[in-house]
Design an enzyme around this catalytic site. Structure first.
Site, PDB file in Angstrom:
ATOM      1  CE  LYS A  22      29.549  31.271  42.875  1.00 16.45           C
ATOM      2  NZ  LYS A  22      29.631  32.212  41.738  1.00 16.45           N
ATOM      3  CG  ASN A  23      31.812  29.913  39.327  1.00 17.02           C
ATOM      4  OD1 ASN A  23      30.826  30.455  39.833  1.00 17.02           O
ATOM      5  ND2 ASN A  23      33.047  30.306  39.550  1.00 17.02           N
ATOM      6  CB  CYS A 116      31.745  39.606  43.948  1.00 13.87           C
ATOM      7  SG  CYS A 116      31.374  38.086  44.784  1.00 13.87           S
ATOM      8  NE  ARG A 121      33.264  40.102  38.335  1.00 18.20           N
ATOM      9  CZ  ARG A 121      32.855  39.037  39.004  1.00 18.20           C
ATOM     10  NH1 ARG A 121      32.405  39.171  40.229  1.00 18.20           N
ATOM     11  NH2 ARG A 121      32.901  37.829  38.463  1.00 18.20           N
ATOM     12  N   PRO A 122      33.889  44.768  33.748  1.00 20.40           N
ATOM     13  CG  PRO A 122      35.662  45.318  32.330  1.00 20.40           C
ATOM     14  CD  PRO A 122      35.345  44.936  33.735  1.00 20.40           C
ATOM     15  CG  ASP A 124      35.327  44.869  27.458  1.00 15.95           C
ATOM     16  OD1 ASP A 124      35.152  44.410  28.605  1.00 15.95           O
ATOM     17  OD2 ASP A 124      36.434  44.884  26.900  1.00 15.95           O
ATOM     18  CG  ASP A 304      36.430  32.417  42.253  1.00 14.90           C
ATOM     19  OD1 ASP A 304      36.611  33.644  42.211  1.00 14.90           O
ATOM     20  OD2 ASP A 304      35.563  31.839  41.564  1.00 14.90           O
ATOM     21  NE  ARG A 396      26.807  36.007  45.058  1.00 13.72           N
ATOM     22  CZ  ARG A 396      27.949  36.343  44.477  1.00 13.72           C
ATOM     23  NH1 ARG A 396      28.701  37.266  44.987  1.00 13.72           N
ATOM     24  NH2 ARG A 396      28.331  35.761  43.366  1.00 13.72           N
TER      25      ARG A 396
HETATM   26  C1  UD1 Z   1      34.068  33.826  36.545  1.00 10.32           C
HETATM   27  C2  UD1 Z   1      33.587  33.183  37.813  1.00 10.32           C
HETATM   28  C3  UD1 Z   1      34.258  33.827  38.998  1.00 10.32           C
HETATM   29  C4  UD1 Z   1      35.765  33.800  38.849  1.00 10.32           C
HETATM   30  C5  UD1 Z   1      36.194  34.359  37.497  1.00 10.32           C
HETATM   31  C6  UD1 Z   1      37.673  34.198  37.215  1.00 10.32           C
HETATM   32  C7  UD1 Z   1      31.328  32.478  37.298  1.00 10.32           C
HETATM   33  C8  UD1 Z   1      29.885  32.662  37.572  1.00 10.32           C
HETATM   34  N1  UD1 Z   1      32.152  33.340  37.922  1.00 10.32           N
HETATM   35  O1  UD1 Z   1      33.674  35.191  36.600  1.00 10.32           O
HETATM   36  O2  UD1 Z   1      33.871  33.114  40.170  1.00 10.32           O
HETATM   37  O3  UD1 Z   1      36.366  34.575  39.857  1.00 10.32           O
HETATM   38  O4  UD1 Z   1      35.476  33.694  36.439  1.00 10.32           O
HETATM   39  O5  UD1 Z   1      38.052  32.867  37.326  1.00 10.32           O
HETATM   40  O6  UD1 Z   1      31.748  31.578  36.611  1.00 10.32           O
HETATM   41  N2  UD1 Z   1      36.759  41.134  31.880  1.00 10.32           N
HETATM   42  C9  UD1 Z   1      36.753  42.200  31.004  1.00 10.32           C
HETATM   43  N3  UD1 Z   1      35.744  42.272  30.080  1.00 10.32           N
HETATM   44  C10 UD1 Z   1      34.756  41.333  30.001  1.00 10.32           C
HETATM   45  C11 UD1 Z   1      34.780  40.251  30.887  1.00 10.32           C
HETATM   46  C12 UD1 Z   1      35.794  40.175  31.825  1.00 10.32           C
HETATM   47  O7  UD1 Z   1      37.614  43.060  31.054  1.00 10.32           O
HETATM   48  O8  UD1 Z   1      33.873  41.463  29.136  1.00 10.32           O
HETATM   49  C13 UD1 Z   1      37.828  41.049  32.910  1.00 10.32           C
HETATM   50  C14 UD1 Z   1      37.235  41.140  34.325  1.00 10.32           C
HETATM   51  O9  UD1 Z   1      37.041  42.483  34.704  1.00 10.32           O
HETATM   52  C15 UD1 Z   1      38.276  40.457  35.140  1.00 10.32           C
HETATM   53  C16 UD1 Z   1      38.815  39.387  34.199  1.00 10.32           C
HETATM   54  O10 UD1 Z   1      38.408  39.775  32.892  1.00 10.32           O
HETATM   55  O11 UD1 Z   1      39.312  41.331  35.484  1.00 10.32           O
HETATM   56  C17 UD1 Z   1      38.282  37.998  34.496  1.00 10.32           C
HETATM   57  O12 UD1 Z   1      36.890  37.980  34.385  1.00 10.32           O
HETATM   58  P1  UD1 Z   1      36.070  36.723  33.881  1.00 10.32           P
HETATM   59  O13 UD1 Z   1      37.000  35.601  33.556  1.00 10.32           O
HETATM   60  O14 UD1 Z   1      35.119  37.183  32.835  1.00 10.32           O
HETATM   61  O15 UD1 Z   1      35.260  36.355  35.171  1.00 10.32           O
HETATM   62  P2  UD1 Z   1      33.712  36.088  35.300  1.00 10.32           P
HETATM   63  O16 UD1 Z   1      33.233  35.284  34.155  1.00 10.32           O
HETATM   64  O17 UD1 Z   1      33.028  37.349  35.625  1.00 10.32           O
END
Ligand code: UD1
Length: 421
Positions: A22-23, A116, A121-122, A124, A304, A396
């Site tokens: 999926k990812n 989820c 989940r910011p 930024d 995950d 999902r």
């Molecule tokens: C992806 C995966 C998800 C997995 C996660 C961590 C997909 C579709 N989803 O989610 O299944 O659980 O990686 O392995 O691939 N963060 C910020 N700012 C940002 C982005 C992220 O602060 O702009 C923080 C998030 O709040 C979180 C952490 O970084 O605490 C990890 O998030 P991230 O690695 O971005 O996960 P996703 O890409 O959302």
């Protein structure tokens, strides 16, 4: 919404093949917008998240067809840069489309993404990266509006966000000049995205390390690509064997990508064998507790798989401690497991799990995708019947998980209800 009824108590045994990731599929589907030729994708999982991504691509004007075992996405017909609100709200990964839509049209307009319920989940880091590539971005009325002609830059992510790394890679493929992403996430799905982009003629290197370099090229070309196997689904299916005292083999897998889980399963007393794309886990009568587990970005223990490991440790002999470092609120399965007789305490980001010998069936709620999978594991171990509400959240990410469980000798009955959430 859908409900699952699970009758627990049998040891699950047999061989199942794993679905595509999926990812990996979601950012690759977003990437199809960068290429103005048909793309053939094999092993793309048929799950709610990819179906929603395809709906969004169609709404932007792409043509999507299924041909035998492949999916063909043709973005030559794409002609819109405004992402639909309801669909994008349901799918957090719609955020990946910002980079590719902006690159394709010089503009992108998206609602804040959904996904989820696992904490704040910011986005930024995504926006900071796109701004560094010369996008002007305004955030107003719940929408994100980006415009500009992209140019390469060096982006230091600070935290290795998976989604931000992928989004910036997508934005940079057709940007003028070179983009360097420092502190990039190293997840295998990022390597898969790089492999796909290179197969389309883009110039990307370094994925799998903290520095990814993209040399912008004007155009990519069509290709046929096979999406990597899903490491989280592989891990979940192995845990079906581990928690029920069974013996499960998963084929079509990449064992090295599930190594952190395999190490935990060995520590629990499971016999783990991996060879030629297949992984087998033979469970002991009762698993042993594992002292300490903490989730970390790859190659650490994946967040995950934390809820599913939590379910196993709930029935292990002894006390285990699990710390969730990646997401701030990812223990909602803990309270549901307690309804089934599990014993756990949550102190901020740490769970203390005292294994019990038995669980009993109960009515529980899947609050999120992986937490829901953890409840299915617990339900298969428990005595009696477990009802999982909102099992559509499990759907999902898992392709026909009820059939996979049936194939291994477990019993799940799925009930669909037409009323919305
Ligand atoms: C992806 C995966 C998800 C997995 C996660 C961590 C997909 C579709 N989803 O989610 O299944 O659980 O990686 O392995 O691939 N963060 C910020 N700012 C940002 C982005 C992220 O602060 O702009 C923080 C998030 O709040 C979180 C952490 O970084 O605490 C990890 O998030 P991230 O690695 O971005 O996960 P996703 O890409 O959302």
């Amino acid at each position: 919404m859908s409900h699952w009824l699970i009758s627990g108590g049998s040891a699950l045994a047999g061989t199942v093949s794993v679905q595509g990731s999926k990812n990996a599929a979601l950012p690759i589907l977003a990437a199809t917008l960068l290429i103005e030729e048909p793309i053939e994708l094999k092993n793309c999982p048929v799950i709610r998240d990819t179906e929603n991504m395809l709906r969004i691509l169609r709404s932007l004007g792409c043509t999507v067809k299924r041909e035998a075992d492949a999916l063909v996405v043709d973005s030559r017909t794409a002609n819109r840069f405004v992402l639909p609100t309801a669909l994008s709200g349901e799918l957090r990964s719609s955020i990946f489309l910002l980079g590719s839509v902006l690159s394709r049209f010089g503009a992108a307009d998206a609602p804040y993404p959904g996904g989820c319920e696992i904490g704040n989940r910011p986005i930024d880091l995504h926006l900071r990266g796109l701004r560094a590539l010369n996008a002007s971005i305004t955030e107003e009325g719940g929408r994100i509006r980006c415009a500009g002609s992209l140019t390469g830059a060096t982006v230091d992510l600070g935290y290795p966000s998976v989604g931000a790394t992928e989004n910036i890679m997508l934005a940079a493929c057709r940007a003028a000049g070179t983009t360097t992403i420092r502190n990039a996430a190293c997840e295998p799905e990022i390597v898969d995205l790089q492999n796909f982009l290179c197969a389309c003629g883009f110039r990307v290197q370094g994925a799998g390390t903290p520095t990814v370099v993209i040399d912008g090229v004007k155009q990519g070309h069509g290709t046929s690509y096979r999406i990597m196997p899903d490491r989280i689904v592989t891990g979940t299916y192995l845990l079906l064997g581990a928690i029920t005292g069974g013996d499960v083999t998963v084929t079509g897998a990449q064992a090295e990508t599930v190594n952190p889980l395999l190490m935990k399963l060995s520590e629990c007393g499971c016999l783990v064998t991996a060879r030629d794309g297949s992984v087998r886990v033979k469970a002991p009568k009762r698993p042993r507790a594992v002292g300490f587990t903490e989730t970390r970005p790859y190659p650490g223990f994946p967040t995950d798989l934390q809820p599913q490991l939590f379910a196993l440790l709930s029935v292990a002999e002894g006390t285990s401690v699990v710390t969730e470092n990646v997401f701030e609120s990812r223990f909602r399965h803990a309270q549901e497991l307690r309804k089934m007789g599990a014993e756990n305490r949550i102190l901020d980001r740490t769970a203390i799990i005292t294994g019990v010998e038995k669980l009993h069936g109960a009515c529980v709620t899947a609050h999120d995708l992986r937490g829901g999978a953890a409840l299915a594991l617990a339900g298969l171990f428990a005595e009696g019947e477990t009802q999982i509400l909102h099992a559509e959240r499990i759907e999902r990410g898992y392709e026909r998980m009820d059939s996979v469980i049936a194939l291994l000798g477990g019993t799940v009955t799925r009930k669909e209800e037409s009323i919305g959430e």
